[in-house]
Each structure stands twice: as structure tokens, then as C-alpha cells.
Enzyme design. Sequence first.
Site, PDB file in Angstrom:
ATOM      1  N   CYS A  12       0.847  -1.198   0.000  1.00  0.00           N
ATOM      2  CA  CYS A  12       0.000   0.000   0.000  1.00  0.00           C
ATOM      3  C   CYS A  12       0.884   1.250   0.000  1.00  0.00           C
ATOM      4  O   CYS A  12       2.106   1.168   0.051  1.00  0.00           O
ATOM      5  CB  CYS A  12      -0.905  -0.001   1.229  1.00  0.00           C
ATOM      6  SG  CYS A  12       0.000   0.133   2.778  1.00  0.00           S
ATOM      7  N   CYS A  46       3.305   1.497   3.022  1.00  0.00           N
ATOM      8  CA  CYS A  46       4.393   0.520   2.927  1.00  0.00           C
ATOM      9  C   CYS A  46       5.408   0.961   1.876  1.00  0.00           C
ATOM     10  O   CYS A  46       6.619   0.870   2.097  1.00  0.00           O
ATOM     11  CB  CYS A  46       3.834  -0.858   2.582  1.00  0.00           C
ATOM     12  SG  CYS A  46       2.616  -1.472   3.770  1.00  0.00           S
TER      13      CYS A  46
END
Length: 116
Positions: free
Chosen positions: A46, A49
Site C-alpha cells: 500500500c 508501505c
Amino acid sequence: MALFNFGKKKEENLSCCCGSKDTSVTANPQITNTDGLNVKILGSGCAKCNQLEAVTKAALEQLGIEAVIDHVTDFGEIAAFGVMVTPALVLNGKVVACGKILDTKEVKELLQKARG
């Protein structure tokens, strides 16, 4: 309203804590690093991250450390580290941060401690 849904496959709704639905595995266990530093980012891929991965790359570059970052997206592997909230940063097999995005300065400090 049906009590039993025979013949209908239940749609799985897997996602990261941040809502990403990308659960593909991108881990490569054969990665080796020239400076002896093992760096992993744990998370689904995501935005948070990926941001932690970018900050970590910048910190490595600023310190002149050559290391390959292994981005682990498999939730089984992430759970094996004891991580329940992503993103997480793992250095040499030890979880050093999880659940937040670090800035470059913080990552540099952690990298320097991990190198000894």
C-alpha cells in the site's frame, strides 16, 4: 434470506491494515546484500508501505550502504515476525519499527545501529 448458501463461493475480502487489497507475494528469499545487512519491509504494498520503502532506500543511499530491500507482502510471513500492524521495518531479522512511517533520519539511526 437464505440460511445456507450452497454452491455459492464466499468472496474473500483480504486487505492490509491500511485497506490495500494487494496480497500478492513479492518476497525473494535468495536476495543477498553486499554490506551484510538484511533489510525487509513488511506490508501489503500500500502507499504507506511503499513510502517506508522509499525512505529506507534514501537512508541506505545517504549512508553509502549497498543493500537490497526485500518487500514481504505475504501475510503469513509478516505474522511470523509477530507483526500485526504494517508497515514494518526488519533489519537483520529483527523488527525495529512497525505501524508507522519513519523519516529518513530515524531509518539512518536504525541502520547504523544494525551495522554495529
